[in-house]
Structure formats: C-alpha cells, structure tokens
Design an enzyme around this catalytic site. Structure first.
Site, PDB file in Angstrom:
ATOM      1  N   ARG A  14      56.145  38.378  76.911  1.00 28.43           N
ATOM      2  CA  ARG A  14      55.126  38.845  77.871  1.00 28.43           C
ATOM      3  C   ARG A  14      54.701  37.607  78.658  1.00 28.43           C
ATOM      4  NH1 ARG A  14      50.824  42.784  78.366  1.00 28.43           N
ATOM      5  NH2 ARG A  14      48.862  41.831  79.030  1.00 28.43           N
ATOM      6  N   HIS A  68      56.730  46.116  84.389  1.00 28.15           N
ATOM      7  CA  HIS A  68      56.251  46.385  83.032  1.00 28.15           C
ATOM      8  C   HIS A  68      56.991  47.624  82.504  1.00 28.15           C
ATOM      9  CE1 HIS A  68      53.867  46.396  79.557  1.00 28.15           C
ATOM     10  NE2 HIS A  68      52.663  46.569  80.036  1.00 28.15           N
ATOM     11  N   GLN A  94      55.720  49.883  79.465  1.00 29.37           N
ATOM     12  CA  GLN A  94      54.578  50.743  79.736  1.00 29.37           C
ATOM     13  C   GLN A  94      55.028  52.075  80.327  1.00 29.37           C
ATOM     14  OE1 GLN A  94      50.994  50.247  79.265  1.00 29.37           O
ATOM     15  NE2 GLN A  94      51.290  52.451  79.581  1.00 29.37           N
ATOM     16  N   ASP A 154      44.890  51.701  87.491  1.00 32.06           N
ATOM     17  CA  ASP A 154      44.965  50.409  86.815  1.00 32.06           C
ATOM     18  C   ASP A 154      43.870  49.527  87.406  1.00 32.06           C
ATOM     19  OD1 ASP A 154      45.781  48.299  85.253  1.00 32.06           O
ATOM     20  OD2 ASP A 154      47.560  47.829  86.427  1.00 32.06           O
ATOM     21  N   CYS A 199      46.907  52.441  82.125  1.00 28.29           N
ATOM     22  CA  CYS A 199      47.649  51.577  81.199  1.00 28.29           C
ATOM     23  C   CYS A 199      46.728  50.707  80.341  1.00 28.29           C
ATOM     24  CB  CYS A 199      48.652  50.727  81.956  1.00 28.29           C
ATOM     25  SG  CYS A 199      47.966  49.779  83.324  1.00 28.29           S
ATOM     26  N   ARG A 234      52.891  53.393  73.383  1.00 31.08           N
ATOM     27  CA  ARG A 234      53.524  52.094  73.595  1.00 31.08           C
ATOM     28  C   ARG A 234      54.371  51.752  72.375  1.00 31.08           C
ATOM     29  NH1 ARG A 234      51.499  48.059  76.820  1.00 31.08           N
ATOM     30  NH2 ARG A 234      53.216  46.873  75.926  1.00 31.08           N
TER      31      ARG A 234
END
Length: 359
Positions: free
Chosen positions: A158, A185, A188, A277, A317, A345
């Site tokens: 990450r 991402h 996700q 988001d 998210c 996830r």
C-alpha cells in the site's frame, strides 16, 4: 480509502498502459459525457514496466484480467466467505506460507483485512510500516522486491507512487498485490463488486454513480468498466475530473456506458449505487478547506439519495468524514451498505490471494 495527489503522479516508463503517464491531472477542461454500451471481450494483458515472469501472477490493475477471471475471483470470494462464516476453519490453503505487507501510509482496513484473511486461511502475514523499510529512501524498491521474494511467498503493498508497485512487480519473483496506490485501488473495487452481487443480486448491468473527487477509486471503477459491462457515472466539480487517459481507455474498450459530469443531481437518477469518498485524501489535507468550498453541492445527503430513488444503495470506501462528503443520516440509513462493503475487503482479497498463488 482513496488517496490521490496530483503532484504524486509519475511516468510509468516502458508501460503498456499509456494512460498512466505523468501529468497534472487536476485543472483541466471538463470532459464531455459520452456513452457507449456495446460489449467486447478483452484478454489479460501484461502488467508493470516489464512482462510478468512465466507462471507468476500479480494483481496490479483490474484491466490486467479478462471478464471470466474477474467473475471467477468474485465467485471464489463468495464461496470462501460462506465457508468462513459457517465457522469451518479446515480450509487452510496458505499453511506454511508467509506474506510481507508493505505500508508507506497509514491503514486500518487494508492491514486488518489482509492480515486476518491470510491468517484464517493458514498463512502468516508480516507488517512492514513506513519506518521499517523507507522504500526508495533507505533502500531501493528493486532491492526490497528481490530480498522479500527470498523470504516470502507473496508481497502486498500500500504505497503512494504507482511506480513503486510497478517496480515491486518488475523485480519480485513472487506475486505482488496492489493494496492501493495514488493511481488506483483494485482490491477496493473487487470488494465493492462482491457487495453489489450480495445486495443487488448482480454486478453486470448496474448503474454506479460516484459523487466527489475523480481519484484513485474512480480510476479503478473505470478500469473495471473496461472489463465488466455496467453504467458508470462520475459526478465531480469542474477541474477535479479523473485522469483523461483512463477515461478514454474505458470508453475505447466499448464494454460499458461511461459518463463524466458536473451535475450530481442529474447523475444519480436511477442509480443502483451512489458512491462517495473523502474530498481530501492523504497528501491533500492542506487543500481541505479549499476543497470544501469547491465541492459544495456534491455532498451525498438525504435529498440526493431521494433523487437517486428508493432502490439505490449508498456505498463508501471509508474512512468517511461525516458531515462533509456524506451526512451521518445517509451513512446510518437502512440502504447504506458501507459496513458489509468494508467486511468484503477481506473476502475479496482472500480470493485475489488464492488466485495469484494458484490455489
């Protein structure tokens, strides 16, 4: 969570993905809304700055895979989730295997979901925080990749710069999973698709409306739309549209209907999912006050969800800034599926890890 900063983009040297080239992705002329709806199959293409090694699988971008592979991973996620939910702990395909988890930015969901999932399936995950490696500063990324490959069976990272994940994949001799970069991402969106299948009954043919900044989450939705047919709309303020080359690539794929608009009220009509988001991600906090002004009218509130219609679910998210990009009322509403989404996830990533390890 999303994390994108225009000054963090870098040129992907030698990549077969020209839409990753470095440029200022923020202040530009708004893109017109163009729609395409016909379907076409696309095959798996090479990832990173060099072709993958024979027999090695990475998970870096959603459009590295064809439709059948994505759907098989989602089916596997449902299967393994059901097994874990039943309390059965006999399925341990990662017994005796280890995974390095590289973090150059803080995380709750990514760390806990990967570590828990890998452990439940019999493996051992090792957390390497920002001060443990200082990748690219204390030690070159190519050296990190080659050393960890000699210790571990899989690497998850990450990171901020997308080039870092590409370099890890180029030099590693074990599978590399993209746990998030400033560009995309993918884990996700796999979790999001899984959640939609569970709550809507399908993923293909749905209408997903993202309201907010055209960030790494949006880029991943666009790359998914290059593979799976659905209607994707990004409603964002002028100057905050997603990367133009990624939008162009998704449209040229001819798989999905793609729209970029500056009108959230018109965008959400008939949505199956309204998605939000944070407006200012990690690396953008100094812009938070300015963004709150620019993004006025893009908050997902009760009125916007009413326009979307009674069948629309709300997704985020996380982490969410309640009262900023979304109201507390919407997060806590009965049609909010943000917490099943967060749980997924782990289940989606379990399926990704099983895929790259050939299990």
């Amino acid at each position: 969570m999303a994390a994108i900063s225009c000054h963090c983009y870098c040129t992907v040297r030698g990549s077969d993905k020209p839409y990753l080239s470095g440029q200022n992705l923020r202040r530009r002329t708004p893109l017109p809304a163009v729609s395409v709806s016909f379907r076409r199959r696309i095959s798996c293409i090479a990832t990173s700055a060099a072709p993958q090694k024979v027999g090695q699988k990475n998970f870096l971008h959603l459009d590295d895979f064809d439709k059948d592979t994505i759907l098989k991973m989602l089916d596997r996620a449902l299967e393994v989730k059901s097994l874990l939910k039943s309390g059965d702990r006999t399925f341990r395909p990662f017994e005796g295997k280890t995974m390095s988890m590289i973090f150059t930015k803080p995380s709750m969901r990514t760390r806990v979901s990967f570590e828990t999932g890998f452990t439940l399936l019999g493996g051992h995950a090792i957390y390497l925080g920002p001060d443990d490696i200082q990748m690219g500063k204390r030690e070159e990324t190519r050296d990190v990749a080659r050393v960890l490959s000699r210790y571990n069976d899989i690497i998850m990272a990450r990171v901020f710069a997308h080039q870092d994940i590409l370099d890890l994949a180029k030099y590693a001799t074990v599978p590399v999973i993209n746990g998030l970069t400033d560009y995309n991402h993918p884990c996700q969106i796999m979790a999001d698709a899984l959640t939609m299948i569970e709550h809507i009954g399908r993923f293909e043919g749905t209408k997903v409306v993202y309201v907010g900044d055209g960030n790494n989450i949006v880029h991943s939705w666009l790359l998914m739309a290059s593979v799976i047919p659905f209607h994707f709309v990004c409603a964002c303020p002028k100057g905050f549209e997603p990367d133009a080359k990624t939008v162009e690539k998704a449209r040229k794929a001819g798989i999905s209907k793609i729209e970029i608009t500056n009108d959230p009220k018109e965008a959400v009509k008939g949505a199956d999912v309204v998605y939000s988001d944070v407006w200012a991600s990690m690396g953008q906090k100094e812009e938070a006050a300015h963004r709150r002004e620019v993004f006025k009218g893009f908050q997902v509130d009760h009125n916007l969800m009413n326009i979307a219609g009674s069948k629309a679910f709300f997704m985020h998210c996380l982490p969410a800034e309640r009262g900023v990009e979304v109201t507390d009322e919407v997060v806590e509403a009965s049609n909010s599926i943000v917490f099943p989404q967060a749980e997924n996830r782990m289940h989606a990533q379990n399926a990704v890890m099983l895929h790259v390890l050939g299990k």
